[in-house]
Design a protein around this motif. Structure first.
Motif, PDB file in Angstrom:
ATOM      1  N   GLY A 141       0.758  -0.967   0.100  1.00 46.73           N
ATOM      2  CA  GLY A 141      -0.199   0.342  -0.334  1.00 46.73           C
ATOM      3  C   GLY A 141       0.656   1.314  -0.317  1.00 46.73           C
ATOM      4  N   ILE A 142       1.808   1.754   0.337  1.00 46.00           N
ATOM      5  CA  ILE A 142       2.423   2.879   0.576  1.00 46.00           C
ATOM      6  C   ILE A 142       3.235   2.715  -1.070  1.00 46.00           C
ATOM      7  N   GLY A 143       3.833   1.725  -0.930  1.00 47.06           N
ATOM      8  CA  GLY A 143       4.387   1.460  -2.387  1.00 47.06           C
ATOM      9  C   GLY A 143       3.263   2.229  -3.257  1.00 47.06           C
ATOM     10  N   GLN A 144       2.224   1.542  -3.285  1.00 49.86           N
ATOM     11  CA  GLN A 144       1.175   1.845  -3.931  1.00 49.86           C
ATOM     12  C   GLN A 144       1.039   3.636  -4.055  1.00 49.86           C
ATOM     13  N   VAL A 145       1.272   4.327  -3.159  1.00 48.77           N
ATOM     14  CA  VAL A 145       1.131   5.745  -2.534  1.00 48.77           C
ATOM     15  C   VAL A 145       2.462   6.389  -3.662  1.00 48.77           C
ATOM     16  N   ILE A 146       3.264   5.648  -3.224  1.00 54.03           N
ATOM     17  CA  ILE A 146       4.513   6.291  -3.564  1.00 54.03           C
ATOM     18  C   ILE A 146       4.803   7.099  -5.274  1.00 54.03           C
ATOM     19  N   VAL A 147       4.221   5.248  -5.888  1.00 56.42           N
ATOM     20  CA  VAL A 147       4.214   5.452  -7.039  1.00 56.42           C
ATOM     21  C   VAL A 147       2.544   6.697  -7.851  1.00 56.42           C
ATOM     22  N   GLN A 148       1.424   6.608  -7.123  1.00 54.31           N
ATOM     23  CA  GLN A 148      -0.067   7.624  -7.524  1.00 54.31           C
ATOM     24  C   GLN A 148       1.131   9.463  -7.349  1.00 54.31           C
ATOM     25  N   GLU A 149       1.498   9.180  -5.992  1.00 53.67           N
ATOM     26  CA  GLU A 149       2.261  10.535  -6.094  1.00 53.67           C
ATOM     27  C   GLU A 149       3.406  11.047  -6.718  1.00 53.67           C
ATOM     28  N   SER A 150       3.733  10.237  -7.690  1.00 56.55           N
ATOM     29  CA  SER A 150       4.327  10.693  -8.086  1.00 56.55           C
ATOM     30  C   SER A 150       4.018  10.725 -10.280  1.00 56.55           C
ATOM     31  N   LEU A 173       5.325  11.482 -14.182  1.00 52.41           N
ATOM     32  CA  LEU A 173       5.538   9.939 -14.208  1.00 52.41           C
ATOM     33  C   LEU A 173       3.383   9.823 -15.343  1.00 52.41           C
ATOM     34  N   ALA A 174       3.437   9.255 -16.391  1.00 51.41           N
ATOM     35  CA  ALA A 174       2.500   8.479 -16.152  1.00 51.41           C
ATOM     36  C   ALA A 174       2.300   7.082 -16.164  1.00 51.41           C
ATOM     37  N   THR A 175       1.572   7.142 -15.154  1.00 46.59           N
ATOM     38  CA  THR A 175       1.448   6.296 -14.284  1.00 46.59           C
ATOM     39  C   THR A 175       0.061   5.141 -14.630  1.00 46.59           C
ATOM     40  N   THR A 176       0.435   3.832 -14.381  1.00 41.00           N
ATOM     41  CA  THR A 176      -0.495   3.261 -13.975  1.00 41.00           C
ATOM     42  C   THR A 176      -0.382   1.446 -13.172  1.00 41.00           C
ATOM     43  N   ILE A 177      -1.235   1.672 -12.139  1.00 40.07           N
ATOM     44  CA  ILE A 177      -0.910   0.515 -11.149  1.00 40.07           C
ATOM     45  C   ILE A 177      -1.693  -0.543 -11.424  1.00 40.07           C
ATOM     46  N   PHE A 178      -1.698  -1.277 -10.828  1.00 38.43           N
ATOM     47  CA  PHE A 178      -2.253  -3.045 -10.933  1.00 38.43           C
ATOM     48  C   PHE A 178      -2.960  -3.606  -9.962  1.00 38.43           C
ATOM     49  N   ARG A 179      -3.678  -3.908  -9.568  1.00 40.31           N
ATOM     50  CA  ARG A 179      -3.949  -4.654  -8.449  1.00 40.31           C
ATOM     51  C   ARG A 179      -4.697  -6.091  -8.051  1.00 40.31           C
ATOM     52  N   PRO A 180      -3.637  -7.025  -8.548  1.00 39.90           N
ATOM     53  CA  PRO A 180      -4.308  -8.171  -8.833  1.00 39.90           C
ATOM     54  C   PRO A 180      -5.302  -9.317  -7.362  1.00 39.90           C
ATOM     55  N   SER A 181      -6.392  -9.494  -7.618  1.00 42.16           N
ATOM     56  CA  SER A 181      -6.096 -10.991  -6.558  1.00 42.16           C
ATOM     57  C   SER A 181      -5.355 -12.113  -6.511  1.00 42.16           C
ATOM     58  N   VAL A 182      -4.779 -12.584  -6.154  1.00 43.55           N
ATOM     59  CA  VAL A 182      -3.764 -14.274  -6.688  1.00 43.55           C
ATOM     60  C   VAL A 182      -4.379 -14.385  -7.965  1.00 43.55           C
ATOM     61  N   ILE A 183      -3.489 -14.885  -8.532  1.00 37.68           N
ATOM     62  CA  ILE A 183      -2.542 -15.141  -9.996  1.00 37.68           C
ATOM     63  C   ILE A 183      -2.285 -16.353 -10.033  1.00 37.68           C
ATOM     64  N   SER A 232      -3.639   5.972 -23.201  1.00 34.59           N
ATOM     65  CA  SER A 232      -3.539   7.722 -22.712  1.00 34.59           C
ATOM     66  C   SER A 232      -4.827   7.408 -21.295  1.00 34.59           C
ATOM     67  N   ALA A 233      -5.937   6.816 -21.909  1.00 36.19           N
ATOM     68  CA  ALA A 233      -6.949   6.454 -21.138  1.00 36.19           C
ATOM     69  C   ALA A 233      -6.307   5.866 -19.581  1.00 36.19           C
ATOM     70  N   THR A 234      -5.703   4.693 -19.463  1.00 40.95           N
ATOM     71  CA  THR A 234      -4.594   4.523 -18.759  1.00 40.95           C
ATOM     72  C   THR A 234      -4.185   5.291 -17.784  1.00 40.95           C
ATOM     73  N   PHE A 235      -3.671   6.439 -18.011  1.00 42.24           N
ATOM     74  CA  PHE A 235      -2.711   7.491 -17.206  1.00 42.24           C
ATOM     75  C   PHE A 235      -3.392   7.759 -15.928  1.00 42.24           C
ATOM     76  N   GLY A 236      -2.795   6.880 -14.315  1.00 41.09           N
ATOM     77  CA  GLY A 236      -2.786   7.984 -13.410  1.00 41.09           C
ATOM     78  C   GLY A 236      -4.074   7.061 -12.445  1.00 41.09           C
ATOM     79  N   GLN A 237      -4.088   6.225 -13.255  1.00 45.47           N
ATOM     80  CA  GLN A 237      -5.187   4.538 -12.513  1.00 45.47           C
ATOM     81  C   GLN A 237      -4.772   3.853 -12.208  1.00 45.47           C
ATOM     82  N   THR A 238      -5.606   3.402 -11.947  1.00 44.50           N
ATOM     83  CA  THR A 238      -5.320   2.255 -10.720  1.00 44.50           C
ATOM     84  C   THR A 238      -6.129   0.814 -10.820  1.00 44.50           C
TER      85      THR A 238
END
Length: 345
Positions: A141-150, A173-183, A232-238
């Motif tokens: 969660g903390i790592g995710q916040v770091i990326v979101q804030e960038s 940065l143009a960031t996109t974050i992925f949060r998968p369930s168990v893979i 570009s629609a995914t930029f800044g999205q989680t």
């Protein structure tokens, strides 16, 4: 955004291998940074892939290998912390949750800013929460916040990505974050673990039997990464990534047993005994089957309320359509048939 050159961290791992293969199939030039090049033999043969042995936790090396990259994909993660051996080199240790899930994303963001990399894709986890009781989920969660804030600070200019982002305190940065369930998928560490337990023990005491999961196919996760690169629609999205159906942990274990054609008695453990089992398994030497941190993580439902995969152009794959095909390989008959297929018989 016209992305051609991509640096992948964690590219030799379970999810990473699928991501790299799909990137190569699309014609991207991929640089894979790995602790041991030997582990990435299956990637070295791909024509547009360059596998480099590097210490990704060294900011200087990160900066060096981000040179000339258009995008960076961070897939690095660990499920359990391991104490490094006395003689381990820094580049060989697995590290802690803090080092892997918090400090590494911070270093990646800074190296991107230093080298002018405009695009970053980051693997988090469903349930990631900076205030979770689980150290794994908390660090994710903390790592995710770091990326979101960038993320991009000047999105009001629709052509910002053509002119280059403005890096403000590591942001832009143009960031996109992925949060998968168990893979799940061939070689996964989740369903294959239960397959081994089902084969080994006639009775299975099961902690947290009602814990909820919505397993997602590894190929679908990889496709989500690849599809979002130039979108570009995914930029800044989680995006929360889940499969087609919710299961309790007990239902998943029963499915594995049925797939293997094995009948097993499952003993449902209550809250107190679930915790005690996790504690006992945590103290055992060798690879951890379960820890108290896993117990805390399973208190949070690992399911999705949205259809993110569909929005990313991915049709979710049902667990029942894939798992029998690879779990069958762990049975004697499956191994025999695999041998026959390999021999061309």
């Amino acid at each position: 955004m016209n992305i051609k050159n991509i640096c992948v961290l964690g590219g030799s791992g379970f999810v990473g291998s699928h991501v790299v293969h799909q990137l190569a199939e699309k014609g991207f030039n991929v640089r894979v940074l790995t602790r041991r090049r030997e582990r990435a033999k299956h990637l070295i043969v791909l024509p547009t892939v360059d596998v480099v042995e590097a210490n990704i936790f060294d900011p200087i090396e990160l900066s060096q290998y981000f040179e000339g990259m258009d995008a960076v994909i961070n897939l690095v993660g660990i499920l359990h912390e391991e104490t490094p051996g006395r003689n381990d080199k820094p580049s060989a240790r697995r590290g802690s949750f803090h080092e892997t899930h918090i400090e590494l994303p911070r270093k990646v963001v800074h190296a991107c800013a230093e080298k002018g990399v405009k695009r970053m894709l980051h693997m988090s986890a469903l349930g990631a929460d900076p205030v979770s009781r689980s150290a794994y989920q908390r660090s994710k969660g903390i790592g995710q916040v770091i990326v979101q804030e960038s993320s991009v600070v000047n999105q009001e200019n629709e052509n910002w990505y053509l002119n280059g982002p403005k890096f403000v305190h590591g942001a832009g940065l143009a960031t996109t974050i992925f949060r998968p369930s168990v893979i799940f998928g061939r070689g996964d560490s989740f369903l294959n673990l239960f397959a081994g337990l089902v084969k080994s023990f006639p009775v299975l005491p099961l902690a947290n039997p009602d814990a909820k999961f919505q397993p997602v196919f590894v190929e679908d996760v990889a496709q989500a990464f690849v599809n979002s690169l130039n979108n570009s629609a995914t930029f800044g999205q989680t995006y929360d990534l889940c499969g087609t159906k919710e299961y309790t942990l007990q239902q998943l274990v029963e499915f594995v047993a049925k797939t293997l054609g094995i009948q097993r008695k499952i003993i449902r453990l209550g809250e107190q005994f679930s915790y005690l089992q996790a504690w006992a398994l945590e103290l055992m030497p060798g690879k951890k089957l379960m820890t108290r941190d896993d117990y805390y993580a399973m208190q949070v439902e690992n399911v999705c309320k949205s259809e993110a995969l569909v929005s990313l152009g991915v049709k979710p794959t049902a667990l029942e359509a894939v798992v029998p095909g690879y779990l069958a390989d762990v049975t004697p008959r499956g191994r025999y048939m695999a041998f026959r297929n390999k021999a061309g018989r």
